[in-house]
Design an enzyme around this catalytic site. Structure first.
Site, PDB file in Angstrom:
ATOM      1  N   GLY A 161     -20.715  32.435   5.544  1.00 37.03           N
ATOM      2  CA  GLY A 161     -21.564  31.287   6.199  1.00 37.03           C
ATOM      3  C   GLY A 161     -21.002  31.312   8.012  1.00 37.03           C
ATOM      4  NE  ARG A 162     -23.553  26.458  10.214  1.00 37.70           N
ATOM      5  CZ  ARG A 162     -24.863  26.259   9.825  1.00 37.70           C
ATOM      6  NH1 ARG A 162     -25.896  26.171  10.744  1.00 37.70           N
ATOM      7  NH2 ARG A 162     -24.652  25.728   8.989  1.00 37.70           N
ATOM      8  CB  ILE A 163     -16.357  28.661   8.921  1.00 37.76           C
ATOM      9  CG1 ILE A 163     -17.526  27.251   9.222  1.00 37.76           C
ATOM     10  CG2 ILE A 163     -15.052  28.705   9.235  1.00 37.76           C
ATOM     11  CD1 ILE A 163     -16.812  25.581   8.405  1.00 37.76           C
ATOM     12  NE  ARG A 183     -24.106  30.238  -2.380  1.00 38.26           N
ATOM     13  CZ  ARG A 183     -24.803  29.433  -2.623  1.00 38.26           C
ATOM     14  NH1 ARG A 183     -25.279  28.743  -3.122  1.00 38.26           N
ATOM     15  NH2 ARG A 183     -24.547  28.865  -1.503  1.00 38.26           N
ATOM     16  CB  THR A 243      -9.184  26.694   7.358  1.00 36.01           C
ATOM     17  OG1 THR A 243     -10.304  27.477   6.967  1.00 36.01           O
ATOM     18  CG2 THR A 243      -8.556  26.768   7.865  1.00 36.01           C
ATOM     19  NE  ARG A 245     -14.195  19.410   1.948  1.00 37.79           N
ATOM     20  CZ  ARG A 245     -14.483  19.205   3.406  1.00 37.79           C
ATOM     21  NH1 ARG A 245     -13.332  19.883   3.988  1.00 37.79           N
ATOM     22  NH2 ARG A 245     -15.020  18.623   4.155  1.00 37.79           N
ATOM     23  CD  GLU A 274      -7.630  17.122   2.407  1.00 34.27           C
ATOM     24  OE1 GLU A 274      -7.962  16.197   2.998  1.00 34.27           O
ATOM     25  OE2 GLU A 274      -7.705  18.500   2.854  1.00 34.27           O
ATOM     26  CG  HIS A 292      -8.742  17.834   6.671  1.00 34.43           C
ATOM     27  ND1 HIS A 292      -9.220  17.608   5.694  1.00 34.43           N
ATOM     28  CD2 HIS A 292      -9.556  18.765   7.332  1.00 34.43           C
ATOM     29  CE1 HIS A 292     -10.927  17.882   5.215  1.00 34.43           C
ATOM     30  NE2 HIS A 292     -11.020  18.438   6.567  1.00 34.43           N
ATOM     31  N   GLY A 294      -9.039  21.843  10.844  1.00 36.56           N
ATOM     32  CA  GLY A 294      -9.495  22.606  10.985  1.00 36.56           C
ATOM     33  C   GLY A 294     -10.553  22.202  12.352  1.00 36.56           C
TER      34      GLY A 294
END
Ligand code: 8YV
Length: 330
Positions: A161-163, A183, A243, A245, A274, A292, A294
């Site tokens: 995706g974007r990241i 996907r 980075t 989940r 977490e 966490h 990022g």
């Protein structure tokens, strides 16, 4: 809404500039000392709030939502991932959910790249030598602190995706070969720009990569996507970076494999439970662990706040907020 200005309850301390603007626009209840809210405090909040602004540390599950008063109409989350919110229950109760996509893409990709570099090049270990020896370093040696070269290696990105794409762009500039599992295949122009190879089979990709980066959201479909079985497919010389989940990886299995030397190393910014971190990971010298961080830039957090405000304002004005999250999108 019961009042002309909606009651907005913000669960955590946000940057001052964001809080100030929210107070100008809404009847805003802030959490100035930033104490995380437990389930009881969240339940209390949804009983009174017209709009709730939670973060990743708040579990807005069906139980909490079942206690919501009829006035709760919007959950405007300060964050992109919505795995902490039961979006389906919100929909059935007529509560709109929004998030803050896009504005933390570059920061998260930077941190991913930092881990991709830090683990094979032993960045934290090297820095620790100077600290531990109180600056009295013994000197350079030709065979000391050797890591592994980044350039020319195969990077397998899970979630394009974007990241994922922002990571690929950086990684390509570092000479990595880009592979990905997603996907769907991304569009041809993007694939060509990134010279990226699509793997429909995650299993097959995992078995061939030198570095694996997790960049997909946590959904029921991606929970333990890197299961004990799949982790075993990874080459013992390979590194894993996450980075996204913690829940996407079976953390216990990963920790065991790192301990046994069955995976070369890991760079982890996120964890399954977490703020708890598996003690085996904390002890391992094969890992770089971050708390966490990022998206932890002041610019990013202000942009996220701005998105939250736009989502609330649009909603209050009677329009569909730009970052509405629907169950079908997950
Ligand atoms: C945020 C994140 O800091 O947005 C996300 O999904 O994981 C983080 O980078 C956090 O979620 C804020 O709620």
């Amino acid at each position: 809404m019961t009042t002309s200005k909606p009651l907005v309850i913000v669960t955590r301390k946000l940057p001052d500039i964001v809080e100030t603007r929210m107070r100008e626009l809404f009847d805003t209840r802030l959490n100035v000392d930033d104490t995380p809210m437990d389930q009881a405090a969240l339940t209390e909040a949804v009983r009174t709030a017209d709009i709730l602004v939670p973060t990743v540390t708040d579990r807005i599950n069906a139980r909490v939502m079942s206690q919501a008063g009829p006035q709760l109409k919007l959950i405007a989350s300060f964050g992109t991932g919505v795995d902490n919110i039961d979006v389906e229950t919100a929909r059935t109760r007529g509560i709109t959910v929004t998030n803050t996509p896009g504005v933390l893409t570059e920061d998260t990709a930077d941190m991913t790249m930092a881990l991709i570099l830090a683990v094979p090049r032993r960045l934290i270990e090297g820095a620790a030598v100077l600290r531990e020896q109180d600056g009295k370093w013994q000197g350079w040696s030709p065979t000391w602190m050797l890591g592994h070269r980044i350039s020319g290696k195969r990077l397998g990105i899970i979630g394009m995706g974007r990241i994922g794409q922002a990571v690929a762009r950086r990684a390509k500039a570092f000479g990595l070969q880009i592979h990905y599992h997603n996907r769907h295949k991304v569009n041809q122009a993007t694939e060509e720009e990134l010279e990226a190879t699509y793997w429909e089979s995650l299993d097959q990709m995992l078995a061939r990569m030198d570095i694996i980066s997790v960049n997909c959201p946590h959904t029921p479909a991606t929970y333990h996507l890197l299961s004990a079985r799949r982790l075993k497919l990874i080459r013992p010389e390979a590194y894993v970076v996450n980075t996204a989940r913690g829940e996407v990886i079976d953390e216990n299995s990963l920790a065991r494999m790192l301990e046994a030397g069955e995976i070369a190393g890991a760079g982890l910014d996120v964890f399954e439970n977490e703020p708890a971190v598996n003690p085996k990971l904390v002890k391992s010298d094969r890992v770089v662990l971050l708390p966490h961080m990022g998206s932890a830039t002041i610019e990013g957090r202000i942009d996220m706040g701005e998105k939250v405000i736009i989502n609330i304002k649009t909603f209050v004005d009677g329009h569909t907020p730009p970052d509405r999250v629907l169950p079908a999108m997950l």
